[in-house]
Write a protein that holds these residues in place. Structure first.
Motif, mmCIF file in Angstrom:
data_model
loop_
_atom_site.group_PDB
_atom_site.id
_atom_site.type_symbol
_atom_site.label_atom_id
_atom_site.label_comp_id
_atom_site.label_asym_id
_atom_site.label_seq_id
_atom_site.Cartn_x
_atom_site.Cartn_y
_atom_site.Cartn_z
ATOM 1 N N LEU A 13 0.845 -1.188 0.000
ATOM 2 C CA LEU A 13 0.000 0.000 0.000
ATOM 3 C C LEU A 13 0.879 1.236 0.000
ATOM 4 O O LEU A 13 1.766 1.368 0.828
ATOM 5 C CB LEU A 13 -0.901 0.006 1.234
ATOM 6 C CG LEU A 13 -1.816 1.213 1.390
ATOM 7 C CD1 LEU A 13 -2.806 1.257 0.238
ATOM 8 C CD2 LEU A 13 -2.544 1.136 2.713
ATOM 9 N N SER A 17 -1.028 7.233 -4.935
ATOM 10 C CA SER A 17 -0.724 6.500 -6.166
ATOM 11 C C SER A 17 -1.615 7.013 -7.299
ATOM 12 O O SER A 17 -2.821 6.851 -7.244
ATOM 13 C CB SER A 17 -0.954 4.999 -5.953
ATOM 14 O OG SER A 17 -0.760 4.305 -7.160
ATOM 15 N N LEU A 25 -4.995 7.160 -4.599
ATOM 16 C CA LEU A 25 -5.204 6.393 -3.387
ATOM 17 C C LEU A 25 -4.498 7.135 -2.258
ATOM 18 O O LEU A 25 -3.300 7.412 -2.352
ATOM 19 C CB LEU A 25 -4.642 4.980 -3.551
ATOM 20 C CG LEU A 25 -4.770 4.009 -2.387
ATOM 21 C CD1 LEU A 25 -4.806 2.572 -2.926
ATOM 22 C CD2 LEU A 25 -3.595 4.134 -1.415
ATOM 23 N N GLU A 27 -4.040 7.518 2.132
ATOM 24 C CA GLU A 27 -4.201 6.864 3.431
ATOM 25 C C GLU A 27 -3.860 7.854 4.534
ATOM 26 O O GLU A 27 -2.971 8.695 4.379
ATOM 27 C CB GLU A 27 -3.267 5.655 3.540
ATOM 28 C CG GLU A 27 -3.373 4.912 4.869
ATOM 29 C CD GLU A 27 -2.333 3.820 5.001
ATOM 30 O OE1 GLU A 27 -2.533 2.908 5.815
ATOM 31 O OE2 GLU A 27 -1.303 3.896 4.301
ATOM 32 N N THR A 40 -8.137 4.414 4.203
ATOM 33 C CA THR A 40 -7.635 4.465 2.838
ATOM 34 C C THR A 40 -8.811 4.721 1.896
ATOM 35 O O THR A 40 -9.823 4.031 1.972
ATOM 36 C CB THR A 40 -6.966 3.130 2.456
ATOM 37 O OG1 THR A 40 -5.921 2.855 3.385
ATOM 38 C CG2 THR A 40 -6.408 3.185 1.048
ATOM 39 N N VAL A 42 -9.875 5.620 -2.292
ATOM 40 C CA VAL A 42 -9.562 5.815 -3.708
ATOM 41 C C VAL A 42 -10.575 6.815 -4.259
ATOM 42 O O VAL A 42 -11.784 6.601 -4.156
ATOM 43 C CB VAL A 42 -9.643 4.489 -4.488
ATOM 44 C CG1 VAL A 42 -9.372 4.730 -5.976
ATOM 45 C CG2 VAL A 42 -8.659 3.471 -3.930
ATOM 46 N N GLY A 194 -11.909 1.421 -1.008
ATOM 47 C CA GLY A 194 -11.169 1.889 0.158
ATOM 48 C C GLY A 194 -11.083 0.832 1.240
ATOM 49 O O GLY A 194 -11.549 -0.298 1.079
ATOM 50 N N THR A 204 -13.148 -3.680 3.850
ATOM 51 C CA THR A 204 -12.699 -3.256 2.532
ATOM 52 C C THR A 204 -13.871 -3.190 1.563
ATOM 53 O O THR A 204 -14.905 -3.823 1.774
ATOM 54 C CB THR A 204 -11.653 -4.237 1.964
ATOM 55 O OG1 THR A 204 -12.288 -5.503 1.705
ATOM 56 C CG2 THR A 204 -10.513 -4.465 2.936
ATOM 57 N N LYS A 207 -11.631 -2.003 -5.198
ATOM 58 C CA LYS A 207 -10.280 -2.505 -5.434
ATOM 59 C C LYS A 207 -9.329 -1.325 -5.591
ATOM 60 O O LYS A 207 -9.724 -0.233 -6.006
ATOM 61 C CB LYS A 207 -10.243 -3.393 -6.675
ATOM 62 C CG LYS A 207 -10.689 -2.710 -7.959
ATOM 63 C CD LYS A 207 -10.724 -3.696 -9.124
ATOM 64 C CE LYS A 207 -11.163 -3.003 -10.402
ATOM 65 N NZ LYS A 207 -11.178 -3.941 -11.564
ATOM 66 N N PRO A 208 -8.044 -1.526 -5.282
ATOM 67 C CA PRO A 208 -7.074 -0.435 -5.402
ATOM 68 C C PRO A 208 -6.678 -0.206 -6.856
ATOM 69 O O PRO A 208 -6.909 -1.060 -7.725
ATOM 70 C CB PRO A 208 -5.881 -0.960 -4.585
ATOM 71 C CG PRO A 208 -5.977 -2.445 -4.706
ATOM 72 C CD PRO A 208 -7.450 -2.754 -4.755
ATOM 73 N N TRP A 214 -7.714 -5.993 -2.834
ATOM 74 C CA TRP A 214 -6.842 -5.566 -1.740
ATOM 75 C C TRP A 214 -6.113 -6.802 -1.209
ATOM 76 O O TRP A 214 -6.737 -7.800 -0.881
ATOM 77 C CB TRP A 214 -7.650 -4.929 -0.615
ATOM 78 C CG TRP A 214 -8.410 -3.707 -1.017
ATOM 79 C CD1 TRP A 214 -9.736 -3.617 -1.291
ATOM 80 C CD2 TRP A 214 -7.882 -2.389 -1.182
ATOM 81 N NE1 TRP A 214 -10.080 -2.335 -1.634
ATOM 82 C CE2 TRP A 214 -8.955 -1.554 -1.567
ATOM 83 C CE3 TRP A 214 -6.613 -1.840 -1.052
ATOM 84 C CZ2 TRP A 214 -8.790 -0.198 -1.820
ATOM 85 C CZ3 TRP A 214 -6.438 -0.479 -1.298
ATOM 86 C CH2 TRP A 214 -7.515 0.324 -1.677
#
Length: 334
Positions: A13, A17, A25, A27, A40, A42, A194, A204, A207-208, A214
């Protein structure tokens, strides 16, 4: 029924990004509910992500001001102050939280009990204990613990603790509930991905960037440099209850810092219990209960919840998984 911060590691992580479609992304780590939260998000850009992280923080702070048992003036504080005196009217949210906790107590026959908050702290896991507490002290330590002495009235939305000195606390499910609520808030606001990580009670969604899921590593309790498993999560939750840092040993027996609320003795047999499923609140309640129940009874409990999976590690290094867990695991860690 205290619970240590689980070792759940977010794999690869990064704090910020950027990708081609301008998603970022971000955090942020904050202290809430007496614990570390890592949030976190996105989002389309940094300021938007920061704004939504602020919203999650505000929601968790709101929950803390409802259910904290150590902050003066919260609804739970008022319930505890009026133990043995009178019922206390509470919000629907707190009433439902207590109701769900009592259901857990019933299905575990008291292995889970939110009235553990009244337990005398006679066990110390800081290295200062040189001998076992006496049987009488252990018995007396749980004299005010007992979920059957909690009375709910749905018509008046009141909670009554029947015995003076009783207390309730959400140390075992409160942070999981906060993680669930933070996720639900973000989804309602259109945030597509996130993580809300409440000291290891982790929820969660989505998706990242640049990944299909994740990646969450479950730390090997015997070697923190390695993992028991790496989970690929989308909209899920995972919690770990463990005893591999806080414990004492007497006569060759390891006593975990998670206390059985019925007997007053620390849990033995398991070093960690990880539960994966839709809700962090539920997963937290299950993982804590399993640590008290042990592997056989714990697995029987898990069979009642087919949407949830579990990974158990025994004190001697055996790894046990529920039948519905399909990932790869070592059978033994030492």
């Amino acid at each position: 029924m205290m619970k240590r911060q689980p070792s759940l590691i977010l794999i690869c992580l990064v704090a910020l990004s950027a990708i081609a479609n301008a998603q970022v992304l971000k955090e942020r780590a904050v202290t809430l509910m007496g614990s570390r939260f890592d949030i976190t998000i996105v989002a389309i850009d940094g300021p938007t992500a920061d704004k939504h992280i602020d919203s999650v923080i505000a929601e968790i702070a709101r929950i803390e001001n409802l259910i904290s048992d150590w902050k003066a003036g919260t609804e739970v504080d008022q319930i505890n102050k009026n133990a043995g005196i009178k019922p206390v009217k509470v919000s629907k949210e707190v009433f439902e939280l207590v109701k769900r906790a009592l259901h857990f107590s019933e299905i575990t026959n008291g292995a889970f009990d939110i009235s553990y908050a009244a337990m005398d702290r006679i066990w110390r896991f800081d290295g200062s204990m040189k001998s076992m507490p006496s049987k009488e002290d252990i018995k007396n330590s749980v004299a005010k613990v007992g979920y059957k002495n909690i009375e709910l009235d749905s018509l008046t939305s009141t909670v009554f603790l029947k015995l003076r000195g009783m207390k309730i606390g959400f140390g075992a499910t409160g942070k999981g509930y906060a993680a669930d609520r933070g996720r639900a808030l973000m989804e309602s606001m259109g945030i597509t991905a996130g993580i809300v990580n409440a000291s290891g009670d982790l929820a969660t969604w989505g998706k990242p960037p640049k990944s299909g899921a994740w990646k969450i590593g479950l730390t090997n309790p015997f070697d923190e440099r390695s993992n028991v498993a790496v989970l690929a999560l989308k909209r899920e939750a995972v919690t770990t209850s463990g005893s591999y840092e806080k414990y004492v040993e007497f006569n060759g027996i390891r006593y975990a810092h998670i206390i059985n609320p019925i007997t007053g003795y620390p849990a033995t047999g398991l070093i960690s219990a990880t539960v994966i499923g839709p809700s962090a609140e539920m997963a937290n309640g299950l993982s804590t209960s399993i640590m008290v129940l042990g592997k056989e009874k714990g697995m029987l409990l898990m069979n009642q919840f087919p949407l949830y999976q579990c990974i158990l590690v025994t004190d001697d290094g055996e790894v046990i998984k529920s039948d519905n867990f399909k990932g790869k695991l070592k059978k033994r860690l030492k």
